[in-house]
Design a protein around this motif. Structure first.
Motif, PDB file in Angstrom:
ATOM      1  N   LEU A 170       0.826  -1.215   0.000  1.00  0.00           N
ATOM      2  CA  LEU A 170       0.000   0.000   0.000  1.00  0.00           C
ATOM      3  C   LEU A 170       0.859   1.265   0.000  1.00  0.00           C
ATOM      4  CD1 LEU A 170      -3.009  -0.789   2.368  1.00  0.00           C
ATOM      5  CD2 LEU A 170      -3.026  -0.487  -0.100  1.00  0.00           C
ATOM      6  N   ILE A 171       1.950   1.238   0.752  1.00  0.00           N
ATOM      7  CA  ILE A 171       2.845   2.391   0.762  1.00  0.00           C
ATOM      8  C   ILE A 171       3.464   2.575  -0.622  1.00  0.00           C
ATOM      9  CG2 ILE A 171       5.022   3.265   1.679  1.00  0.00           C
ATOM     10  CD1 ILE A 171       4.279   1.929   4.345  1.00  0.00           C
ATOM     11  N   ALA A 172       3.816   1.453  -1.271  1.00  0.00           N
ATOM     12  CA  ALA A 172       4.367   1.545  -2.632  1.00  0.00           C
ATOM     13  C   ALA A 172       3.335   2.137  -3.594  1.00  0.00           C
ATOM     14  CB  ALA A 172       4.798   0.164  -3.110  1.00  0.00           C
ATOM     15  N   ILE A 173       2.071   1.768  -3.424  1.00  0.00           N
ATOM     16  CA  ILE A 173       1.006   2.332  -4.263  1.00  0.00           C
ATOM     17  C   ILE A 173       0.884   3.840  -4.025  1.00  0.00           C
ATOM     18  CG2 ILE A 173      -1.498   2.375  -4.607  1.00  0.00           C
ATOM     19  CD1 ILE A 173      -1.504  -0.633  -4.111  1.00  0.00           C
ATOM     20  N   THR A 174       1.012   4.257  -2.771  1.00  0.00           N
ATOM     21  CA  THR A 174       0.937   5.688  -2.449  1.00  0.00           C
ATOM     22  C   THR A 174       2.072   6.466  -3.113  1.00  0.00           C
ATOM     23  OG1 THR A 174      -0.038   5.131  -0.297  1.00  0.00           O
ATOM     24  CG2 THR A 174       0.853   7.354  -0.568  1.00  0.00           C
ATOM     25  N   ILE A 175       3.286   5.924  -3.029  1.00  0.00           N
ATOM     26  CA  ILE A 175       4.432   6.595  -3.652  1.00  0.00           C
ATOM     27  C   ILE A 175       4.267   6.651  -5.169  1.00  0.00           C
ATOM     28  CG2 ILE A 175       6.925   6.457  -4.028  1.00  0.00           C
ATOM     29  CD1 ILE A 175       7.145   5.165  -1.238  1.00  0.00           C
ATOM     30  N   LEU A 176       3.800   5.538  -5.750  1.00  0.00           N
ATOM     31  CA  LEU A 176       3.578   5.505  -7.198  1.00  0.00           C
ATOM     32  C   LEU A 176       2.510   6.521  -7.609  1.00  0.00           C
ATOM     33  CD1 LEU A 176       4.278   4.106  -9.857  1.00  0.00           C
ATOM     34  CD2 LEU A 176       2.471   2.427  -9.373  1.00  0.00           C
ATOM     35  N   THR A 177       1.473   6.634  -6.803  1.00  0.00           N
ATOM     36  CA  THR A 177       0.428   7.631  -7.077  1.00  0.00           C
ATOM     37  C   THR A 177       0.999   9.035  -7.092  1.00  0.00           C
ATOM     38  OG1 THR A 177      -1.216   6.210  -6.008  1.00  0.00           O
ATOM     39  CG2 THR A 177      -1.802   8.513  -6.318  1.00  0.00           C
ATOM     40  N   GLU A 178       1.893   9.293  -6.145  1.00  0.00           N
ATOM     41  CA  GLU A 178       2.520  10.622  -6.070  1.00  0.00           C
ATOM     42  C   GLU A 178       3.311  10.929  -7.337  1.00  0.00           C
ATOM     43  OE1 GLU A 178       4.765  14.071  -5.052  1.00  0.00           O
ATOM     44  OE2 GLU A 178       2.756  13.323  -4.588  1.00  0.00           O
ATOM     45  N   PHE A 179       4.136  10.013  -7.753  1.00  0.00           N
ATOM     46  CA  PHE A 179       4.990  10.274  -8.917  1.00  0.00           C
ATOM     47  C   PHE A 179       4.185  10.352 -10.215  1.00  0.00           C
ATOM     48  CE2 PHE A 179       8.428   8.799  -6.080  1.00  0.00           C
ATOM     49  CZ  PHE A 179       9.362   9.800  -6.334  1.00  0.00           C
ATOM     50  N   ARG A 180       3.172   9.525 -10.346  1.00  0.00           N
ATOM     51  CA  ARG A 180       2.400   9.510 -11.589  1.00  0.00           C
ATOM     52  C   ARG A 180       1.456  10.713 -11.698  1.00  0.00           C
ATOM     53  NH1 ARG A 180      -0.539   4.320 -13.387  1.00  0.00           N
ATOM     54  NH2 ARG A 180      -0.710   5.710 -15.199  1.00  0.00           N
ATOM     55  N   SER A 181       1.006  11.237 -10.584  1.00  0.00           N
ATOM     56  CA  SER A 181       0.024  12.337 -10.621  1.00  0.00           C
ATOM     57  C   SER A 181       0.660  13.716 -10.532  1.00  0.00           C
ATOM     58  CB  SER A 181      -0.982  12.175  -9.478  1.00  0.00           C
ATOM     59  OG  SER A 181      -0.313  12.198  -8.225  1.00  0.00           O
ATOM     60  N   ARG A 182       1.958  13.801 -10.229  1.00  0.00           N
ATOM     61  CA  ARG A 182       2.579  15.110 -10.017  1.00  0.00           C
ATOM     62  C   ARG A 182       2.538  15.973 -11.273  1.00  0.00           C
ATOM     63  NH1 ARG A 182       8.475  14.907  -7.547  1.00  0.00           N
ATOM     64  NH2 ARG A 182       7.243  14.055  -5.818  1.00  0.00           N
ATOM     65  N   ALA A 183       3.002  15.448 -12.405  1.00  0.00           N
ATOM     66  CA  ALA A 183       3.041  16.250 -13.640  1.00  0.00           C
ATOM     67  C   ALA A 183       1.642  16.604 -14.142  1.00  0.00           C
ATOM     68  CB  ALA A 183       3.840  15.509 -14.717  1.00  0.00           C
ATOM     69  N   PRO A 184       0.680  15.651 -14.224  1.00  0.00           N
ATOM     70  CA  PRO A 184      -0.669  16.045 -14.652  1.00  0.00           C
ATOM     71  C   PRO A 184      -1.320  17.077 -13.738  1.00  0.00           C
ATOM     72  CG  PRO A 184      -0.405  13.665 -14.779  1.00  0.00           C
ATOM     73  CD  PRO A 184       0.805  14.192 -14.082  1.00  0.00           C
ATOM     74  N   ALA A 185      -1.088  16.962 -12.438  1.00  0.00           N
ATOM     75  CA  ALA A 185      -1.674  17.943 -11.512  1.00  0.00           C
ATOM     76  C   ALA A 185      -1.072  19.326 -11.742  1.00  0.00           C
ATOM     77  CB  ALA A 185      -1.442  17.500 -10.062  1.00  0.00           C
ATOM     78  N   ARG A 186       0.233  19.389 -11.995  1.00  0.00           N
ATOM     79  CA  ARG A 186       0.874  20.668 -12.283  1.00  0.00           C
ATOM     80  C   ARG A 186       0.343  21.277 -13.584  1.00  0.00           C
ATOM     81  NH1 ARG A 186       5.661  19.073 -11.384  1.00  0.00           N
ATOM     82  NH2 ARG A 186       6.147  18.434 -13.503  1.00  0.00           N
TER      83      ARG A 186
END
Length: 599
Positions: A170-186
């Motif tokens: 679950l922690i790995a999923i959270t980190i992956l979510t952070e990296f994958r969503s950072r550029a689209p959110a920006r």
């Protein structure tokens, strides 16, 4: 101009949040109690399966049932209190920063920073909204994850290992979510900013848009912005939704796996039936904060972006530092070799301007378009900084004053004048809470607008509407003149004050200028029409951003000799004639450029 990255020192937002550290410590204590009380369910099930059912003891069941109800009640009360405290901390941070954020939003156009003026307000709202949800509570719960996993290990190493692997996934999923969503959110945030800027520009220029048939083309631009914004938002939502679903499925698989491991342990007589249920509940509780964080990840990303952006803007536009109160200005205004560069530009538009005005004098600034007139007066009133030279009032540079201390002694009528939503009286009084009727009427009389105001539907209580839309352009300009004269300021700066005035308005303007001079004030008037210069005694000629002539009006401007075409005389100052012709059919006589003059 891009705002600098957040500084390493403690930011204003962090300092505002730090004021409530005792409340945050209290939330930490509540979180500890809540997480200890979370053991009520697993322990109850453990007792039921291992004691009550084998012993068939109804009194034991009733006793532990009552105890569990009491514990659940305390847990619910603490959870509600924790949520309410978080909401109130969020509201208190908003309240503590709201004045600073409004000041920041008002100053952004003066700094030529890219965000729209409303962006800081939206950013603070977004931070407050996130702090008011269960998301921050989940972050407080995360450190208790090892505590629950430790109990699972106490039940049996296999149960603890399974729960730990699930937690790591679950922690790995959270980190992956952070990296994958950072550029689209920006990207979504940047597109949203341009989208709202287009909407605001269209609203402010609605008349031109309608009159020139631009609505369709602007609508097409809006649709393109909107399409890109929706696409970016969908990418963020798809990533967050996928990861949230994945974490939920993983948690259910993990619970079933723990039940299966527990059943195997019971079959092999290495655990009791109660441990099966208790382990499943504890595993679910250990992973619940991670799932809540993932569910609120979009809000967290938006709040984090707002936090970073707001910190950058606050660092780029620092708050006015306290300064010693200076005496009320009453003697002179001096401009010393001033050069002005518009905020965000890299080109000097006004340079080498030097003159002095003393109490009772009036200066007319003339010159063709783009000669630096408006840039100069913006620097004189302090809204644009000087890149060279100094502007002094009674010998003190204007940066030695705060806007609040100098404002009452300054009257300013900008070229693009707008009023604020409110009554005519409130606008004239500059929204001073305790403004007296006598001072408001005195300013209106000084601008010769008292009778005009009385003719409005509710007189001084007439609502002017947003940007003064309920008044005509001429009425707005005359009310703006009264606002500039409110409180008898020492320095009054008028940038093309008669652009929307009729003959009666021109006469009122001249009377107002002479009134300021008569009471010992100083007036600076930027003019294209000759009527605006009737009340001044000094003239400054600007051409190509430079001072061409300065002195008494009669010395700088003289009637053109009969039979001679303006600008074709052979006087050394013939080059100044184009600027003079913008005001009156007179040419400019060569005149000295004194550093100082007298009345």
């Amino acid at each position: 101009m891009r705002p600098p990255t957040p500084v390493q020192r403690k930011s204003e937002l962090a300092a505002a949040l730090g004021r409530f550290r005792h409340a945050l410590i209290g939330i930490g204590a509540f979180t500890a109690a809540i997480n200890l009380l979370q053991l009520t369910g697993p322990l109850f099930m453990l007792e039921v399966y291992d004691r009550v059912i084998p012993g068939r003891s109804v009194p034991t069941l009733v006793g532990i049932g009552i105890l569990a109800l009491v514990m659940f009640g305390f847990q619910g009360i603490l959870d509600v209190v924790r949520g309410r405290v978080l909401v109130r901390i969020a509201g208190s941070v908003d309240e503590a920063m709201s004045g600073r954020i409004f000041d920041l939003a008002a100053k952004l156009p003066l700094k030529a920073l890219t965000p729209a003026a409303f962006q800081p307000v939206h950013d603070l709202d977004r931070i407050r909204s996130f702090m008011s949800t269960v998301g921050p509570a989940a972050f407080f719960d995360l450190p208790w994850m090892p505590f629950y996993l430790g109990i699972c290990f106490a039940f049996h190493p296999l149960i603890g290992a399974a729960a730990s692997v699930g937690g790591l996934l679950l922690i790995a999923i959270t980190i992956l979510t952070e990296f994958r969503s950072r550029a689209p959110a920006r990207d979504a945030a940047a597109i949203s900013e341009g989208r709202m800027g287009l909407a605001e520009a269209s609203r402010r220029n609605a008349e031109a848009v309608q009159a020139m048939g631009m609505a369709g083309r602007l609508s097409a631009r809006w649709n393109e912005h909107n399409r890109r914004h929706l696409a970016a938002q969908q990418r963020v939502a798809d990533i967050a939704g996928t990861m949230s679903t994945l974490s939920r499925i993983l948690r259910m698989v993990l619970q079933s796996l723990v039940l299966a491991i527990g059943a195997w342990l019971v079959i092999n007589q290495q655990a009791t039936a109660g441990i099966i249920i208790a382990s499943s509940i504890l595993t679910s509780r250990a992973l619940a904060p991670v799932e809540v964080v993932l569910a609120h990840w979009r809000s967290f990303i938006a709040a984090r972006q707002s936090w970073r952006r707001l910190n950058g803007l606050l660092a780029a536009v620092p708050a006015d530092r306290p300064r010693m109160e200076l005496p009320h200005p009453s003697a002179s205004v001096t401009v010393e070799s001033v050069a002005v560069m518009p905020p965000g530009a890299n080109r000097i538009v006004t340079q080498g301007v030097t003159f002095q005005l003393k109490a009772g004098q009036g200066l007319g600034v003339i010159g063709p378009s783009a000669s630096g007139k408006s840039s100069l007066v913006r620097a004189i009133v302090g809204v644009w900084p000087t890149v060279q030279g100094k502007i002094r009032i009674d010998g003190a540079a204007i940066d030695q004053w705060t806007p609040e201390s100098l404002g009452p002694h300054m009257g300013y009528l900008p070229q693009d004048m707008e009023l604020f939503g409110g009554t005519v009286a409130e606008n004239i009084a500059r929204f001073t809470p305790d403004a007296s009727s006598d001072s408001i009427i005195a300013a209106a009389r000084a601008a010769s607008v008292h009778d005009l105001i009385l003719g409005l539907p509710q007189g001084y209580e007439t609502q002017v509407g947003d940007s003064g839309r309920n008044l005509s352009a001429g009425q707005r300009q005359r009310v703006g003149l009264a606002r500039a004269l409110y409180g008898d300021p020492f320095l009054v700066v008028l940038d093309e004050p008669n652009s929307n005035l009729d003959r009666e308005g021109d006469e009122a303007l001249t009377k107002a200028i002479l009134g300021v001079r008569a009471r010992g004030g100083i007036v600076i008037v930027v003019a294209h029409r000759p009527a605006a210069l009737a009340g001044v005694d000094m003239v400054l000629v600007m051409l190509n951003g430079q001072q061409q002539a300065f002195g008494p009006k009669e010395a700088v401007l003289q009637p053109q000799p009969a039979g001679q075409v303006p600008g074709q005389n052979q006087a050394p100052a013939a080059a100044y004639a184009p600027a003079a012709r913008m005001v009156t059919p007179m040419t400019v006589r060569a005149a000295p450029r004194p550093q100082e003059n007298t009345k």
